[in-house]
Every structure is written in structure tokens, then in C-alpha cells.
Design a protein around this motif. Structure first.
Motif, PDB file in Angstrom:
ATOM      1  N   UNK A 194      47.637  50.215  27.622  1.00 23.96           N
ATOM      2  CA  UNK A 194      46.430  51.037  27.546  1.00 23.96           C
ATOM      3  C   UNK A 194      46.284  51.656  26.156  1.00 23.96           C
ATOM      4  N   UNK A 195      47.409  51.829  25.471  1.00 24.76           N
ATOM      5  CA  UNK A 195      47.360  52.395  24.124  1.00 24.76           C
ATOM      6  C   UNK A 195      47.115  51.336  23.063  1.00 24.76           C
ATOM      7  N   UNK A 196      47.831  50.199  23.176  1.00 26.26           N
ATOM      8  CA  UNK A 196      47.855  49.228  22.081  1.00 26.26           C
ATOM      9  C   UNK A 196      47.064  47.949  22.341  1.00 26.26           C
ATOM     10  N   UNK A 197      46.693  47.684  23.595  1.00 30.02           N
ATOM     11  CA  UNK A 197      45.974  46.439  23.895  1.00 30.02           C
ATOM     12  C   UNK A 197      44.570  46.700  24.427  1.00 30.02           C
ATOM     13  N   UNK A 198      44.100  47.931  24.316  1.00 34.84           N
ATOM     14  CA  UNK A 198      42.797  48.258  24.892  1.00 34.84           C
ATOM     15  C   UNK A 198      41.669  47.459  24.233  1.00 34.84           C
ATOM     16  N   UNK A 199      41.776  47.242  22.926  1.00 34.00           N
ATOM     17  CA  UNK A 199      40.747  46.478  22.231  1.00 34.00           C
ATOM     18  C   UNK A 199      40.654  45.058  22.762  1.00 34.00           C
ATOM     19  N   UNK A 200      41.800  44.419  22.964  1.00 34.50           N
ATOM     20  CA  UNK A 200      41.818  43.050  23.489  1.00 34.50           C
ATOM     21  C   UNK A 200      41.270  43.007  24.907  1.00 34.50           C
ATOM     22  N   UNK A 201      41.576  44.045  25.695  1.00 36.45           N
ATOM     23  CA  UNK A 201      41.094  44.073  27.073  1.00 36.45           C
ATOM     24  C   UNK A 201      39.581  44.288  27.119  1.00 36.45           C
ATOM     25  N   UNK A 202      39.067  45.115  26.225  1.00 36.39           N
ATOM     26  CA  UNK A 202      37.610  45.318  26.156  1.00 36.39           C
ATOM     27  C   UNK A 202      36.928  44.009  25.770  1.00 36.39           C
ATOM     28  N   UNK A 203      37.482  43.316  24.781  1.00 35.56           N
ATOM     29  CA  UNK A 203      36.919  42.031  24.360  1.00 35.56           C
ATOM     30  C   UNK A 203      36.932  41.037  25.514  1.00 35.56           C
ATOM     31  N   UNK A 204      38.041  40.988  26.259  1.00 37.07           N
ATOM     32  CA  UNK A 204      38.141  40.071  27.387  1.00 37.07           C
ATOM     33  C   UNK A 204      37.150  40.449  28.485  1.00 37.07           C
ATOM     34  N   UNK A 205      37.005  41.741  28.748  1.00 32.15           N
ATOM     35  CA  UNK A 205      36.055  42.190  29.769  1.00 32.15           C
ATOM     36  C   UNK A 205      34.632  41.782  29.396  1.00 32.15           C
ATOM     37  N   UNK A 206      34.288  41.913  28.125  1.00 32.16           N
ATOM     38  CA  UNK A 206      32.952  41.508  27.666  1.00 32.16           C
ATOM     39  C   UNK A 206      32.771  39.998  27.792  1.00 32.16           C
ATOM     40  N   UNK A 207      33.847  39.251  27.510  1.00 38.28           N
ATOM     41  CA  UNK A 207      33.790  37.798  27.643  1.00 38.28           C
ATOM     42  C   UNK A 207      33.569  37.391  29.100  1.00 38.28           C
ATOM     43  N   UNK A 208      34.265  38.067  30.006  1.00 38.71           N
ATOM     44  CA  UNK A 208      34.098  37.787  31.444  1.00 38.71           C
ATOM     45  C   UNK A 208      32.664  38.064  31.865  1.00 38.71           C
ATOM     46  N   UNK A 209      32.134  39.207  31.442  1.00 42.87           N
ATOM     47  CA  UNK A 209      30.764  39.581  31.807  1.00 42.87           C
ATOM     48  C   UNK A 209      29.743  38.582  31.259  1.00 42.87           C
ATOM     49  N   UNK A 210      30.004  38.083  30.069  1.00 43.67           N
ATOM     50  CA  UNK A 210      29.050  37.159  29.435  1.00 43.67           C
ATOM     51  C   UNK A 210      28.927  35.854  30.221  1.00 43.67           C
ATOM     52  N   UNK A 211      29.961  35.537  31.002  1.00 50.06           N
ATOM     53  CA  UNK A 211      29.938  34.309  31.770  1.00 50.06           C
ATOM     54  C   UNK A 211      29.400  34.464  33.182  1.00 50.06           C
ATOM     55  N   UNK A 212      29.056  35.685  33.563  1.00 52.51           N
ATOM     56  CA  UNK A 212      28.548  35.931  34.914  1.00 52.51           C
ATOM     57  C   UNK A 212      27.045  35.760  34.952  1.00 52.51           C
ATOM     58  N   UNK A 213      26.512  35.425  36.133  1.00 47.06           N
ATOM     59  CA  UNK A 213      25.059  35.294  36.269  1.00 47.06           C
ATOM     60  C   UNK A 213      24.355  36.587  35.913  1.00 47.06           C
ATOM     61  N   UNK A 214      23.192  36.483  35.282  1.00 52.06           N
ATOM     62  CA  UNK A 214      22.429  37.661  34.892  1.00 52.06           C
ATOM     63  C   UNK A 214      21.886  38.368  36.126  1.00 52.06           C
ATOM     64  N   UNK A 215      21.980  39.694  36.130  1.00 48.74           N
ATOM     65  CA  UNK A 215      21.471  40.499  37.245  1.00 48.74           C
ATOM     66  C   UNK A 215      20.298  41.333  36.754  1.00 48.74           C
ATOM     67  N   UNK A 216      19.144  41.164  37.347  1.00 51.65           N
ATOM     68  CA  UNK A 216      17.975  41.962  36.986  1.00 51.65           C
ATOM     69  C   UNK A 216      18.064  43.344  37.614  1.00 51.65           C
ATOM     70  N   UNK A 217      17.799  44.377  36.813  1.00 51.09           N
ATOM     71  CA  UNK A 217      17.853  45.756  37.327  1.00 51.09           C
ATOM     72  C   UNK A 217      16.609  46.036  38.173  1.00 51.09           C
TER      73      UNK A 217
END
Length: 217
Positions: A194-217
Motif C-alpha cells: 500500500x505504501x510502495x506499490x500503490x501507483x502500479x495498483x492504480x495503473x492496473x485498476x485503470x487498465x481493468x476499467x478500460x477493458x470493461x463495457x461502457x456504462x451510461x450514467x
């Protein structure tokens, strides 16, 4: 850290964050996103060391963890947290702390596994949204996890928190978060990450989201 390890760890942490965000939503509004709630509850019956890795633990569908993945980005990408986000972070850290207490207690782990097997059988007879299932899941948290302390103080609307079904659902999702924390540890997660790998985890989370179907609000 290998990309696969970061992926596994991010999904596991998303399970923790999803549980924390669900608890916050329930305490403040008396309701929460159904798909995320169902995903978290169903994860309780999946073995921690089963095949398929972290994704299989959450039903094999990244989209079911969208709520948690979005929360990972909010929690790890916001230095100064206030209000709802601060509560979600506190709940997440509280569940990680409780996981350590449970895992180190042989009797608690044995009792937890036995009760989760019973819960799996109940799922054959009761719907995932049923008050009976919520109550049964909450009782596992109350009987086994909570006594090991320290307890997680949930903040929200007093009138809502007095509702017995809301109380059960809050405790139920906290149990899912503690178990996701077990998966998180199994995937190599910990406070150092949580201290040293948070940046990589945020990048991975964004990558996961980018591959999900778009949801209209």
C-alpha cells in the motif's frame, strides 16, 4: 513486481475496497449497488486456494468488481481524504487488520471455514438478497471475527443504522472484506504494498476499467 502479480493483488484489494464502499453506502443510504453486493457475498463460498486465481474468487467476471476497482483508484489516488472516502479507507484498513487476527487464530479459521460451508448450503435454498442469508452471514462476522477486535466503527445515518436488515448487510459485507483481505495476503499483499506499490495498483485498476463495457450514467 510482475504484471500478473499486480493484477492479482489489485483484484484482491478491489474486493476489500468494494466491501468497505458497500458498508459505507448501506450505512448512509440503506442501500447499495446490487451487482457489487451479490459479487461480494458469493465470493464467501469460493475457496481461497481454488483454481483460476483472484478473478475466479469473484465469479470470473471483472465487471462484477467494477465498484471495487473504481474504489481502489479513489482510495489510492487521493492523498488528502475527507468524509466518505476517509471512512472507506478506514474500513478497508480495519478489515485488513481483522484478517490478521483471524488468520493467526487456528480455532477462528476452523470455525470460519465450517460456517462458510453451511452458508454455501443455505445459498441453495435462499436468494442472495434474502434477509435470512444476510442474517446468517452477519452472524458469522459477529460470532467469529468481531470478538477478535478491534471493532470497525461504522458511521452513517442513525435511523438507517437502527434497521436490523441494514445492520445484517453491513456485517455481511465486512465479512466479505475480511475474506478478501485473506486473498490479498495470499496474493502477496500487505501494508508495504500500500505504501510502495500503490501507483502500479492504480495503473492496473485503470487498465481493468478500460477493458470493461461502457456504462451510461
Amino acid at each position: 513486481m510482475a504484471k500478473k502479480d499486480t493484477y492479482e493483488m489489485t483484484l484482491a484489494f478491489a474486493g476489500i475496497c468494494q466491501a468497505a464502499h458497500l458498508a459505507q453506502q448501506l450505512a448512509r443510504h440503506g442501500r447499495c449497488p446490487e451487482a457489487a453486493y451479490h459479487c461480494s457475498l458469493r465470493s464467501l463460498t469460493h475457496p481461497l486456494n481454488g483454481t483460476g486465481g483472484a478473478l475466479a474468487f469473484f465469479g470470473g467476471d471483472e465487471a462484477a468488481l467494477r465498484f471495487g476497482v473504481e474504489t481502489v483508484i479513489a482510495v489510492l489516488n487521493t492523498p488528502a481524504q475527507k468524509g466518505a472516502l476517509a471512512d472507506i479507507t478506514r474500513y478497508s484498513l480495519g478489515m485488513i487488520g481483522l484478517e490478521r487476527k483471524v488468520t493467526k487464530n487456528t480455532q477462528a479459521m476452523s470455525d470460519l471455514e465450517q460456517r462458510l460451508r453451511q452458508l454455501d448450503r443455505q445459498l441453495q435454498h435462499f436468494g442472495i438478497d434474502s434477509s435470512t442469508l444476510a442474517s446468517s452471514t452477519a452472524s458469522i462476522y459477529t460470532d467469529i471475527v468481531s470478538p477478535l477486535g478491534p471493532r470497525i466503527q461504522i458511521t452513517g445515518e442513525q435511523a438507517i443504522l437502527q434497521n436490523s436488515l441494514v445492520q445484517s448487510r453491513v456485517r455481511a459485507v465486512l465479512l466479505t472484506g475480511v475474506r478478501s483481505a485473506m486473498l490479498w495476503q495470499q496474493c502477496g499483499g500487505g501494508r508495504l504494498q500500500l505504501l510502495f506499490s500503490r501507483g502500479k495498483m492504480v495503473e492496473m485498476a485503470k487498465l481493468i476499467l478500460s477493458g470493461l463495457p461502457h456504462v451510461d450514467a
